[in-house]
Design an enzyme around this catalytic site. Sequence first.
Site, mmCIF file in Angstrom:
data_model
loop_
_atom_site.group_PDB
_atom_site.id
_atom_site.type_symbol
_atom_site.label_atom_id
_atom_site.label_comp_id
_atom_site.label_asym_id
_atom_site.label_seq_id
_atom_site.Cartn_x
_atom_site.Cartn_y
_atom_site.Cartn_z
ATOM 1 N N HIS A 1 -2.397 -1.228 -4.843
ATOM 2 C CA HIS A 1 -3.854 -1.215 -4.960
ATOM 3 C C HIS A 1 -4.360 0.214 -4.849
ATOM 4 C CE1 HIS A 1 -4.549 -0.350 -0.704
ATOM 5 N NE2 HIS A 1 -3.648 -1.264 -0.401
ATOM 6 N N SER B 1 0.826 -1.203 0.000
ATOM 7 C CA SER B 1 0.000 0.000 0.000
ATOM 8 C C SER B 1 0.863 1.256 0.000
ATOM 9 C CB SER B 1 -0.949 -0.046 1.202
ATOM 10 O OG SER B 1 -1.941 0.935 1.110
#
Length: 229
Positions: free
Chosen positions: A132, A109
């Site tokens: 993501h 992330s």
Amino acid sequence: MSEDNGKKELDTVKELGITNVLRTDERIQVLPIIGQIEGHSTLPPQTKATKYEHFIPQLVSIETNERVEGVLIILNTVGGDVEAGLAIAEMIRSLSKPTVSLVIGGGHSIGVPLATSADYSFISPTATMIIHPIRMNGLIIGVPQTFEYFNKMQERIIEFVTRTSNIKRETFFELMLQTDELLNDMGTILIGKQAVEIGLINEVGGISTALEKLELLIKAKKEKYDLKP
């Protein structure tokens, strides 16, 4: 070591996981980024976290400390607060001291821009990175301005990663929106050399190779500015 100094060092280990923070006799500072990145909200006490209000003063001290010649950033993070993580990444990138990052467990992330923020990046063969889209956790007000804010934040992350690595914008965006790798979510998991092959990380390696590269960057800087070794 005096009792007071011993207590201070123990407190430092508890809070930051490192003993030599702000010491003036260390040529190379080692900064761990572990667990979750804690931002404006305090995480539960049982959660391993890197607190940005602790991390930022360390970076300022490193920049102003003439004895510090280089910084090694060790990452094993699952992500966390996006604003805080990106702020830390920008500060690392702005350091005048040579920096090398090493992903040893995970750089997930917001850990992705933290990994690419250094002058040169490494990843261990079994380490993973997860790319993501920003997730909307917590209370979200369903108005266009809210979604516009998230879009702009997403764009800031994409811009930073493509500016600080060799990955192409189109490739990064495609990996971010894949739907066949993460269960019930969008994104991509990269393991070791896969992150290198797409240009996200510079090289597969470990502690010895990361330190060796950092020494080369330090030497190159001294030669560039004709500094004494």
